[in-house]
Scaffold this active site. Structure first.
Site, short mmCIF file in Angstrom:
data_model
loop_
_atom_site.label_atom_id
_atom_site.label_comp_id
_atom_site.label_asym_id
_atom_site.label_seq_id
_atom_site.Cartn_x
_atom_site.Cartn_y
_atom_site.Cartn_z
CD GLU A 363 -3.25 -1.26 1.62
OE1 GLU A 363 -3.71 -0.18 2.03
OE2 GLU A 363 -3.84 -2.34 1.73
N1 CAA Z 1 -6.94 11.01 -4.10
C1 CAA Z 1 -7.49 11.33 -5.30
N2 CAA Z 1 -6.76 11.58 -6.40
C2 CAA Z 1 -5.42 11.48 -6.29
C3 CAA Z 1 -4.78 11.15 -5.09
C4 CAA Z 1 -5.60 10.90 -3.94
N3 CAA Z 1 -5.09 10.57 -2.77
N4 CAA Z 1 -3.45 11.12 -5.29
C5 CAA Z 1 -3.24 11.43 -6.59
N5 CAA Z 1 -4.44 11.65 -7.18
C6 CAA Z 1 -4.69 12.04 -8.57
C7 CAA Z 1 -4.04 13.37 -8.90
O1 CAA Z 1 -4.90 14.45 -8.58
C8 CAA Z 1 -3.81 13.25 -10.39
O2 CAA Z 1 -5.00 13.50 -11.09
P1 CAA Z 1 -5.17 14.81 -12.06
O3 CAA Z 1 -3.97 14.82 -12.96
O4 CAA Z 1 -6.45 14.56 -12.75
O5 CAA Z 1 -5.20 15.95 -11.11
C9 CAA Z 1 -3.53 11.77 -10.56
O6 CAA Z 1 -4.07 11.10 -9.43
C10 CAA Z 1 -2.06 11.47 -10.70
O7 CAA Z 1 -1.44 11.94 -9.53
P2 CAA Z 1 0.11 12.23 -9.47
O8 CAA Z 1 0.52 13.15 -10.58
O9 CAA Z 1 0.41 12.65 -8.08
O10 CAA Z 1 0.72 10.79 -9.81
P3 CAA Z 1 2.18 10.24 -9.69
O11 CAA Z 1 2.47 9.41 -10.88
O12 CAA Z 1 3.14 11.32 -9.33
O13 CAA Z 1 2.06 9.17 -8.49
C11 CAA Z 1 1.96 8.33 -6.29
C12 CAA Z 1 1.57 9.45 -7.25
C13 CAA Z 1 1.56 8.85 -4.91
C14 CAA Z 1 3.45 8.05 -6.29
C15 CAA Z 1 1.14 7.06 -6.65
O14 CAA Z 1 1.56 6.50 -7.86
C16 CAA Z 1 1.19 5.99 -5.59
O15 CAA Z 1 0.50 6.09 -4.57
N6 CAA Z 1 2.00 4.91 -5.80
C17 CAA Z 1 2.02 3.78 -4.90
C18 CAA Z 1 1.02 2.76 -5.31
C19 CAA Z 1 0.65 1.84 -4.18
O16 CAA Z 1 0.40 2.25 -3.05
N7 CAA Z 1 0.54 0.55 -4.50
C20 CAA Z 1 0.08 -0.38 -3.54
C21 CAA Z 1 -0.61 -1.52 -4.22
S1 CAA Z 1 -2.06 -2.06 -3.42
C22 CAA Z 1 -1.59 -3.08 -2.15
O17 CAA Z 1 -0.47 -3.12 -1.74
C23 CAA Z 1 -2.72 -3.83 -1.56
C24 CAA Z 1 -2.31 -5.06 -0.86
O18 CAA Z 1 -2.20 -6.10 -1.45
C25 CAA Z 1 -2.18 -5.05 0.61
#
Ligand code: CAA
Length: 380
Positions: A363
């Site tokens: 996550e």
């Molecule tokens: N809520 C709503 N929208 C969001 C948001 C949030 N918290 N965070 C980002 N967004 C939106 C942004 O507004 C943007 O949209 P617009 O362009 O339309 O405004 C879009 O998402 C892209 O955002 P970023 O430009 O910030 O994207 P980024 O490429 O820089 O990445 C990141 C952001 C935070 C690094 C993201 O990629 C991320 O969280 N990565 C990690 C993924 C992750 O947590 N994976 C876990 C897998 S699930 C798991 O582990 C479950 C399990 O099995 C236990």
């Protein structure tokens, strides 16, 4: 400001603690050793209302707040982090996502059974080449009119083999980048959907982690969550709440290890006295207690933000970053307090140490939490 838990919160905390002690503790070492999924325990957790804690009772849930969820997650995780990750994914990622963004038909068809634990769900975002960089989805969901044609591979999926319902994130329109991504509800058994081999893991070994393969899977249009192109935001928003769940899991792993270390230090004697009487040990316990209390406050603050309609992206990321570091630090020290016994399975702390590591990875890794936190504080 009132730090006191309500009577209802205390009851839920006690119910989770009693369940963990009486039902999960016996057999936890064997389940870890042999990678046995806690099927019967998960069924019982569903009956007790722990699998749809924040779901509206009209969809079969317990209708509780996020604070209750944090308290229950901590207690279950103290004893069995494999059971608590199933609980966390089902509650925060699957049920919450469907309740918040699903259609009435999707809620009636899936949420009602997920919230009671009749079936469990999985959240499928990670791919072989899209882990932290989640916008780089290679799985495709091509629009074919009344359905999407799903192709690709998902990796490290919790509940991968045991789930019945999978929320799958996939790219529909590559030109639109993250705005061309959709979230689809995929059912086990849909033609072309295959479950890969079970991963052999360092920790949370009782949980069930698989890769998933999709080859020309026809997913009906009515299984899309939200508007066309909403999938990435759906994933991000859902993960923000998921991070509160994993932070609470990390908190529970840490507090479980701390309680064992404290107890052991009052029993074990060295140099003529119980080892807690040596400052070398007492100071370790003091450091653990402070780190854990700070983690607990961060988890409850993030839950409070969510329950009160405030933005919890920042507080959830802070809670996860700190609690997962605490889980690592405290479990390593708990093994040290136990000395040679800490390296032996029957004392439980070696398992908690192995379980702790994943809380810094899934996550969103600790580095991802720092991206979320730094972007948020710099935008102020
Ligand atoms: N809520 C709503 N929208 C969001 C948001 C949030 N918290 N965070 C980002 N967004 C939106 C942004 O507004 C943007 O949209 P617009 O362009 O339309 O405004 C879009 O998402 C892209 O955002 P970023 O430009 O910030 O994207 P980024 O490429 O820089 O990445 C990141 C952001 C935070 C690094 C993201 O990629 C991320 O969280 N990565 C990690 C993924 C992750 O947590 N994976 C876990 C897998 S699930 C798991 O582990 C479950 C399990 O099995 C236990």
């Amino acid at each position: 400001m009132d730090f006191k838990l309500t009577e209802e919160h205390l009851m839920i905390q006690k119910a989770a603690r009693d369940f963990a002690q009486t039902e999960l503790l016996p057999g936890v070492i064997e389940r870890d050793e042999k990678q046995i999924f806690p099927t019967e325990h998960i069924k019982k957790m569903g009956e007790l209302g722990f699998l749809g804690m924040m779901v509206d009772p009209k969809y079969g849930g317990s209708g509780l707040d996020t604070i209750s969820y944090v308290l229950a997650m901590e207690e279950i995780s103290k004893i069995d982090a494999s059971a608590s990750v199933v609980m966390s994914v089902n509650n925060s990622l699957v049920c919450w996502g469907l309740q918040t963004f699903g259609t009435e038909e999707q809620k009636q068809k899936y949420l009602t059974r997920l919230a009671t634990g009749e079936i469990i769900g999985a959240f499928c975002l990670s791919e072989p080449e899209a882990g932290s960089d989640a916008t780089s989805q290679k799985t495709t969901a091509i629009d074919k009119g009344d359905h999407y044609l799903l192709n690709g591979t998902k990796n490290w999926i919790t509940n991968g083999g045991t789930a019945d319902v999978y929320l799958v994130i996939a790219q529909t329109d590559i030109d639109k980048k993250h705005r061309g991504i959709n979230a689809l509800i995929v059912e086990k058994g849909m033609p072309g959907f295959e479950i890969g081999a079970k991963e052999q893991k360092l920790g949370i070994r009782g949980s069930d982690t698989h890769s998933l393969m999709f080859t020309d899977v026809k997913v009906p249009k009515e299984n899309r969550i939200g508007e066309d192109g909403f999938g990435f935001k759906f994933a991000m928003k859902t993960l923000s709440g998921g991070r509160i769940g994993i932070a609470s899991q990390a908190l529970g792993i840490a507090s479980g290890a701390y309680e064992l270390a404290k107890k052991y230090s009052k029993e074990r004697k060295a140099f003529g006295t119980e080892i807690c009487n040596h400052q070398a040990i007492a100071f370790k316990l003091a450091d653990m207690a402070v780190q854990i209390e700070a983690a607990r406050h961060l988890c409850l603050k993030a839950a409070w933000d969510k329950d009160n309609g405030h933005n919890y992206d920042l507080s959830g990321a802070m809670a996860k970053l700190h609690a997962s570091q605490t889980a690592m630090d405290v479990t390593v020290e708990a093994v040290q307090v136990h000395g040679g016994n800490g390296y032996v399975k029957e004392y439980h702390v070696e398992r908690l140490m192995r379980d702790a590591k994943i809380t810094q990875i899934y996550e969103g890794t600790s580095e991802i939490q720092k991206i979320v936190i730094s972007r948020s504080i710099l935008a102020e």
